[in-house]
Design a protein around this motif. Sequence first.
Motif, PDB file in Angstrom:
ATOM      1  N   ILE A  71     -10.189  -4.237  -9.480  1.00 43.78           N
ATOM      2  CA  ILE A  71      -9.133  -4.867  -9.316  1.00 43.78           C
ATOM      3  C   ILE A  71      -8.348  -5.102 -10.595  1.00 43.78           C
ATOM      4  CG2 ILE A  71      -8.693  -7.452  -8.873  1.00 43.78           C
ATOM      5  CD1 ILE A  71      -9.467  -5.781  -6.266  1.00 43.78           C
ATOM      6  N   ALA A  72      -8.998  -5.087 -11.760  1.00 50.15           N
ATOM      7  CA  ALA A  72      -8.323  -5.120 -12.986  1.00 50.15           C
ATOM      8  C   ALA A  72      -7.397  -3.942 -13.214  1.00 50.15           C
ATOM      9  CB  ALA A  72      -9.229  -4.931 -14.281  1.00 50.15           C
ATOM     10  N   GLY A  73      -7.284  -2.837 -12.202  1.00 51.14           N
ATOM     11  CA  GLY A  73      -6.530  -1.698 -12.591  1.00 51.14           C
ATOM     12  C   GLY A  73      -5.011  -1.943 -11.972  1.00 51.14           C
ATOM     13  N   GLY A  74      -4.780  -3.131 -11.279  1.00 48.39           N
ATOM     14  CA  GLY A  74      -3.571  -3.384 -10.734  1.00 48.39           C
ATOM     15  C   GLY A  74      -2.399  -4.001 -11.885  1.00 48.39           C
ATOM     16  N   SER A  75      -1.175  -3.722 -11.601  1.00 46.83           N
ATOM     17  CA  SER A  75       0.036  -4.178 -12.456  1.00 46.83           C
ATOM     18  C   SER A  75       0.030  -5.662 -12.556  1.00 46.83           C
ATOM     19  CB  SER A  75       1.141  -3.357 -12.277  1.00 46.83           C
ATOM     20  OG  SER A  75       1.480  -3.405 -10.892  1.00 46.83           O
ATOM     21  N   TYR A  76      -0.661  -6.559 -11.907  1.00 48.34           N
ATOM     22  CA  TYR A  76      -0.414  -8.047 -11.933  1.00 48.34           C
ATOM     23  C   TYR A  76      -1.668  -8.642 -12.877  1.00 48.34           C
ATOM     24  CZ  TYR A  76      -4.537  -6.207  -8.756  1.00 48.34           C
ATOM     25  OH  TYR A  76      -5.564  -5.371  -8.336  1.00 48.34           O
ATOM     26  N   VAL A 114      -5.779  -2.836  -4.489  1.00 40.10           N
ATOM     27  CA  VAL A 114      -4.921  -2.432  -5.408  1.00 40.10           C
ATOM     28  C   VAL A 114      -3.531  -2.019  -5.480  1.00 40.10           C
ATOM     29  CG1 VAL A 114      -4.803  -1.499  -7.896  1.00 40.10           C
ATOM     30  CG2 VAL A 114      -6.948  -2.687  -7.271  1.00 40.10           C
ATOM     31  N   ALA A 115      -3.790  -1.006  -4.324  1.00 40.78           N
ATOM     32  CA  ALA A 115      -2.317  -0.223  -4.158  1.00 40.78           C
ATOM     33  C   ALA A 115      -1.599  -1.092  -3.192  1.00 40.78           C
ATOM     34  CB  ALA A 115      -3.058   1.068  -3.360  1.00 40.78           C
ATOM     35  N   ALA A 116      -2.100  -1.850  -2.513  1.00 38.34           N
ATOM     36  CA  ALA A 116      -1.262  -2.792  -1.657  1.00 38.34           C
ATOM     37  C   ALA A 116      -0.660  -3.853  -2.263  1.00 38.34           C
ATOM     38  CB  ALA A 116      -2.175  -3.267  -0.218  1.00 38.34           C
ATOM     39  N   ALA A 117      -1.433  -4.310  -3.153  1.00 45.39           N
ATOM     40  CA  ALA A 117      -0.859  -5.582  -3.917  1.00 45.39           C
ATOM     41  C   ALA A 117       0.307  -5.191  -5.087  1.00 45.39           C
ATOM     42  CB  ALA A 117      -2.051  -6.232  -4.825  1.00 45.39           C
ATOM     43  N   ASP A 118       0.003  -4.037  -5.635  1.00 49.65           N
ATOM     44  CA  ASP A 118       1.087  -3.383  -6.315  1.00 49.65           C
ATOM     45  C   ASP A 118       2.381  -3.231  -5.716  1.00 49.65           C
ATOM     46  OD1 ASP A 118      -0.156  -3.627  -8.909  1.00 49.65           O
ATOM     47  OD2 ASP A 118      -0.742  -1.439  -8.927  1.00 49.65           O
ATOM     48  N   ALA A 119       2.109  -2.491  -4.564  1.00 51.84           N
ATOM     49  CA  ALA A 119       3.373  -2.315  -3.582  1.00 51.84           C
ATOM     50  C   ALA A 119       3.881  -3.413  -3.212  1.00 51.84           C
ATOM     51  CB  ALA A 119       2.816  -1.217  -2.282  1.00 51.84           C
ATOM     52  N   ALA A 152      -9.450  -5.591   5.220  1.00 53.51           N
ATOM     53  CA  ALA A 152      -9.480  -5.129   4.029  1.00 53.51           C
ATOM     54  C   ALA A 152      -9.232  -3.524   3.712  1.00 53.51           C
ATOM     55  CB  ALA A 152     -11.083  -5.601   3.302  1.00 53.51           C
ATOM     56  N   ALA A 153      -9.293  -3.028   4.744  1.00 61.39           N
ATOM     57  CA  ALA A 153      -8.982  -1.378   4.632  1.00 61.39           C
ATOM     58  C   ALA A 153      -7.498  -1.172   4.586  1.00 61.39           C
ATOM     59  CB  ALA A 153      -9.707  -0.575   5.703  1.00 61.39           C
ATOM     60  N   ASP A 154      -6.735  -2.330   5.123  1.00 58.72           N
ATOM     61  CA  ASP A 154      -5.294  -2.076   5.003  1.00 58.72           C
ATOM     62  C   ASP A 154      -4.729  -3.628   4.863  1.00 58.72           C
ATOM     63  OD1 ASP A 154      -2.745  -1.588   5.607  1.00 58.72           O
ATOM     64  OD2 ASP A 154      -2.687  -1.668   7.857  1.00 58.72           O
ATOM     65  N   PRO A 155      -4.858  -3.972   3.753  1.00 58.50           N
ATOM     66  CA  PRO A 155      -4.202  -5.358   3.207  1.00 58.50           C
ATOM     67  C   PRO A 155      -2.752  -5.550   3.251  1.00 58.50           C
ATOM     68  CG  PRO A 155      -5.305  -4.267   1.485  1.00 58.50           C
ATOM     69  CD  PRO A 155      -5.336  -3.296   2.530  1.00 58.50           C
TER      70      PRO A 155
END
Length: 271
Positions: A110-115, A76-81, A50-53
């Motif tokens: 989690i709601a802060g992502g662009s998905y 969030v950062a990894a999902a957006d990337a 979870a620290a590096d998803p």
Amino acid sequence: MTILVTGARGKIARAVTTGLAAAGHNVRVASREPSAVPAAPGITVAGYDAADPAPALDGVSQVFLYSDPSLALAFVAAADAAGVKQVVLLSSLSALGGPEDPHAKTEHVIAGGSYATTRLQPGAFMSNAMFWAHQVRATGQIRLPYLDAEEAPIHEQDIADAALRVLLDGPGNGHDGRGYPLTGPASMTRRHQIELVTQVTGVPIEAVDLTADQARAELQMRDAGQRETLLAYWASRVGVSQPIEPGVELLTAHSPRTFTTWLTDHPGLFT
Ligand SMILES: NC(=O)c1ccc[n+]([C@@H]2O[C@H](COP(=O)([O-])OP(=O)(O)OC[C@H]3O[C@@H](n4cnc5c(N)ncnc54)[C@H](OP(=O)(O)O)[C@@H]3O)[C@@H](O)[C@H]2O)c1
């Protein structure tokens, strides 16, 4: 495209995975202990840190996500990337209690992502009775505080069915940005749940109502803060009926399964 299911050893994740694979999707299941997760046709297994998803998210379009407040920002950062399009978050009914609730905090991050994000907010799980089964087999007792606290426990398959509806519909189909509170079909005390266990299984059980201090000494929990939150929650529910939420019917077009059904779905648990 691949759908990632985190928390692969969890009861809900397993039911979601089975449903997605049956619907013909490519599923990647990710666990902190991938060696404990069996692969199957259409299902690949990955490690989940979870620290590096980022490695688990590579090539993924949709995610069923177990909540982890401390590491939600990394997700969030990894999902957006990775270009993820939809996240279905396994949150909790407790998130409706206010912004300080840990699940509410995760929802917010989690709601802060662009998905597109959809929050599933179940109340108490029927599967918590699995912990009781260990006690019954060892001692013939179930030792819990606040036996007269009311909850409307929900079957793990109903949570999974709700998740499947949102994932199979996909983003842009009415679920984006929504939270779905989910409960089982009936409010009942934990004392009554224990009576139902005896009725269905025939196993006699002594229900022992612990004081809060006895519970502090006996309850094995991941952290003390979580234990205190739970004790305060149960105390607040004594004599208070749990409102039944329409989320399961809304998403699955079937009634929520009863606790009696859950017990018959898990034969041999208490014997
Ligand atoms: N139990 C309830 O009554 C209830 C009610 C409402 C909400 N919830 C929430 O639902 C989620 C799952 O609850 P559960 O454990 O009762 O059911 P569960 O479906 O059996 O989930 C257990 C699995 O969660 C995964 N997991 C993911 N992140 C984790 C973390 N940070 N710490 C520990 N495990 C993690 C683990 O899978 P891997 O080891 O394979 O990674 C673990 O096997 C939790 O977020 C909980 O707060 C529970």
